[in-house]
Each structure stands twice: as structure tokens, then as C-alpha cells.
Design a protein around this motif. Structure first.
Motif, mmCIF file in Angstrom:
data_model
loop_
_atom_site.group_PDB
_atom_site.id
_atom_site.type_symbol
_atom_site.label_atom_id
_atom_site.label_comp_id
_atom_site.label_asym_id
_atom_site.label_seq_id
_atom_site.Cartn_x
_atom_site.Cartn_y
_atom_site.Cartn_z
ATOM 1 N N THR A 6 0.824 -1.203 0.000
ATOM 2 C CA THR A 6 0.000 0.000 0.000
ATOM 3 C C THR A 6 0.863 1.260 0.000
ATOM 4 O OG1 THR A 6 -1.621 -1.262 1.258
ATOM 5 C CG2 THR A 6 -1.960 1.095 1.117
ATOM 6 N N SER A 7 2.012 1.218 0.658
ATOM 7 C CA SER A 7 2.927 2.357 0.607
ATOM 8 C C SER A 7 3.427 2.590 -0.821
ATOM 9 C CB SER A 7 4.109 2.127 1.543
ATOM 10 O OG SER A 7 3.676 2.072 2.882
ATOM 11 N N TRP A 47 -0.787 9.437 3.092
ATOM 12 C CA TRP A 47 -0.072 8.207 3.444
ATOM 13 C C TRP A 47 0.155 8.125 4.952
ATOM 14 C CZ3 TRP A 47 4.692 7.498 5.811
ATOM 15 C CH2 TRP A 47 5.095 6.171 5.914
ATOM 16 N N ALA A 51 -1.092 5.245 7.365
ATOM 17 C CA ALA A 51 -0.103 4.456 8.105
ATOM 18 C C ALA A 51 -0.381 4.486 9.603
ATOM 19 C CB ALA A 51 1.305 4.983 7.814
#
Length: 70
Positions: A6-7, A47, A51
């Protein structure tokens, strides 16, 4: 593994958004720098939010208390 994937997706979306911004809104060097800065900042903030939420679910601070009645 899911965190890395996903990063990478966030990084790819940020790069694509930066390229689209350079192509679609090409109005001068200072304006391009401002647009690029805004796109990168938005991508990094999104992000970081994802996260933090993802990592917070690994070890929650509040543990559910199960009642013995049920």
C-alpha cells in the motif's frame, strides 16, 4: 507485506499526480513548484494518516473487556 504494497501504491499515485500536474497545469516555474509541493504534501499527509491508522490497529490501546454473563 500489506504495509509495503500500500505504501508503494501511495508512491505511484503521488508520482502519477505529479506528472499530471506538470502536464495539465504548466503555467511557469514558480507555479509549477507550488503545484508540485501541494501534490507531494497531500500525498505524504494521506499516506501518514493511512499508516497511523493501520499501525494503530496492530496493538490497540483499549482492550475490549469481555463480560462473563454472555
Amino acid at each position: 507485506m500489506a504495509f509495503l504494497v500500500t505504501s508503494l501504491i501511495f508512491a505511484v499515485v503521488g508520482i502519477i499526480a505529479s506528472i499530471c500536474t506538470r502536464i495539465c497545469f504548466n503555467k511557469g516555474p514558480s507555479t509549477n513548484l507550488l503545484h508540485l509541493t501541494l501534490v507531494i504534501t497531500a500525498t505524504v499527509c494521506c499516506w501518514m494518516m493511512w499508516a497511523i491508522v493501520y499501525i494503530a490497529q496492530m496493538k490497540p490501546l483499549i482492550v475490549p473487556i469481555l463480560s462473563e454473563v454472555e
